[in-house]
Motif scaffolding. Structure first.
Motif, short mmCIF file in Angstrom:
data_model
loop_
_atom_site.label_atom_id
_atom_site.label_comp_id
_atom_site.label_asym_id
_atom_site.label_seq_id
_atom_site.Cartn_x
_atom_site.Cartn_y
_atom_site.Cartn_z
N ASN A 38 33.57 -47.22 -11.81
CA ASN A 38 33.06 -45.93 -12.29
C ASN A 38 33.81 -44.80 -11.58
OD1 ASN A 38 31.43 -44.04 -13.51
ND2 ASN A 38 29.79 -44.22 -11.99
N ILE A 41 36.13 -37.97 -11.11
CA ILE A 41 36.92 -37.10 -11.99
C ILE A 41 38.40 -37.07 -11.58
CG2 ILE A 41 36.20 -35.04 -10.66
CD1 ILE A 41 36.25 -33.50 -13.30
N VAL A 44 39.99 -40.26 -12.78
CA VAL A 44 40.15 -40.25 -14.25
C VAL A 44 41.39 -39.43 -14.62
CG1 VAL A 44 39.12 -39.42 -16.42
CG2 VAL A 44 37.70 -40.63 -14.73
N TYR A 45 41.55 -38.29 -13.94
CA TYR A 45 42.73 -37.43 -14.17
C TYR A 45 44.02 -38.21 -13.87
CZ TYR A 45 45.90 -33.46 -13.33
OH TYR A 45 46.95 -32.59 -13.36
N ILE A 47 44.40 -41.47 -13.88
CA ILE A 47 44.55 -42.56 -14.86
C ILE A 47 45.14 -42.00 -16.16
CG2 ILE A 47 43.27 -44.23 -16.29
CD1 ILE A 47 41.31 -44.40 -13.73
N GLU A 48 44.67 -40.81 -16.55
CA GLU A 48 45.22 -40.17 -17.76
C GLU A 48 46.71 -39.86 -17.60
OE1 GLU A 48 41.05 -37.97 -19.07
OE2 GLU A 48 42.68 -36.79 -18.21
N HIS A 53 44.43 -48.47 -14.02
CA HIS A 53 43.02 -48.68 -13.70
C HIS A 53 42.75 -50.17 -13.79
CE1 HIS A 53 38.50 -47.69 -14.51
NE2 HIS A 53 38.74 -48.07 -13.28
#
Ligand SMILES: NC(=O)C1=CN([C@@H]2O[C@H](COP(=O)(O)OP(=O)(O)OC[C@H]3O[C@@H](n4cnc5c(N)ncnc54)[C@H](O)[C@@H]3O)[C@@H](O)[C@H]2O)C=CC1
Ligand SMILES: O=C(O)[C@@H]1CCC=N1
Length: 269
Positions: A38, A41, A44-45, A47-48, A53
């Motif tokens: 989980n 933020i 996640v940034y 990974i984008e 991941h």
């Protein structure tokens, strides 16, 4: 081929460090792998922008050389063996887990270079302070590389002993929460003497922000800055007579850090 940096646990603190690494271009997102069911933020940034991941330890790239352990200390016992089995040789383990001792890390990752570090949440805006301890025999180039990685989020201090990291945890690791609590307490006290809640909250917040900025900008010590506020026989003196009494803030802060230190030691058991 560039090495892969692995972050295990990319929540508040893991995320702050990874964000510092990316912003300072020490690490490229494409050379980053993240294990976190989980992710926060910041992760996640990343990974984008190309960070891998990973669902589990089996997917760890073979060229992974630097591993940041930033899961809760309670998680460590259940993952240590599987993680150790998935790692190659000549790896650097940087653990920021409160209370997990250098010896416990050495036992889990024999042969790895071990760094135990303690950052704090202002790292998220590059204003953190991180103390770390490493094997005294570690080569100076490796120590410099570690300082650079940890320095991406603020100031870095090397300390001598593992036990001192528990003390650091009680002071600067947990310390931001003490200051935020001071802000809460000042706002509540302001309300209790008649100020509206929103005004009370704003005054408390801006006072902490202003005093911290002054402390940073000034060459004067905290004592000198305090004295500059305090007119003899004035209002500040009346308040400080309470705060600096034998059972005042000094005593309370000592009890607080002793409690935090005791908790850190419990994690080591
Ligand atoms: N929050 C703070 O002020 C500081 C925290 N620390 C240390 O940093 C570590 C992390 O703390 P926080 O970032 O505050 O916690 P957090 O809860 O924000 O982050 C922990 C992350 O671990 C992830 N996670 C849970 N199970 C996992 C698993 N099996 N594998 C991989 N990831 C998993 C969670 O999804 C979460 O994103 C702790 O060990 C803490 O002692 C150190 C200094 C300051
Ligand atoms: O509360 C904790 O246990 C962690 C370690 C330092 C700050 N947060």
């Amino acid at each position: 081929m560039a090495q892969t940096y692995l972050i295990v646990g990319a929540g508040n603190m893991g995320g702050a460090l990874l964000s510092g690494w990316l912003k300072s271009s020490l690490v490229n997102a494409r050379n980053l792998a993240i294990i976190d069911p989980n992710p926060g933020i910041e992760a996640v940034y990343a990974i984008e922008r190309g960070a891998k991941h990973l669902a589990d330890f089996d997917g760890i790239p073979r060229n992974t050389k630097t591993i940041l352990l930033a899961v809760k200390p309670q998680m460590f016992p259940q993952m240590r063996r599987q993680l150790a089995e998935a790692l190659g040789e000549d790896v650097l383990i940087i653990s920021i887990m409160a209370g997990i001792s250098t010896q416990a890390l050495k036992d889990a990752f024999p042969g790895a270079d071990i760094v135990r570090a303690m950052p704090n949440t202002p790292a998220a805006i590059g204003k953190g302070v991180t103390a770390f301890t490493a094997d005294p025999a570690l080569k100076s180039e490796k120590v410099e590389a570690i300082k650079t990685l940890l320095g991406a989020t603020g100031k870095v201090i090397r300390i001598e002993t593992d036990e001192q990291i528990n003390a650091v945890t009680a002071v600067s690791g947990s310390g931001p929460a003490y200051i935020f609590n001071l802000c809460e307490a000042l706002a509540k006290a302001a309300q209790s003497i008649g100020l509206p809640p929103d005004v009370a909250a704003q005054l408390a917040r801006e006072t902490i922000i202003g005093a911290s900025a002054l402390l940073e900008a000034s060459d004067q010590s905290p004592t000198e800055l305090r004295e500059a506020v305090t007119s003899p026989g004035g209002t500040t003196q009346a308040a400080l007579d309470v705060l600096m009494a034998d059972d005042g803030q000094g005593q309370l802060m000592r009890r607080a850090v002793v409690a935090a230190l005791a908790r850190a030691r419990e994690f080591s058991e």
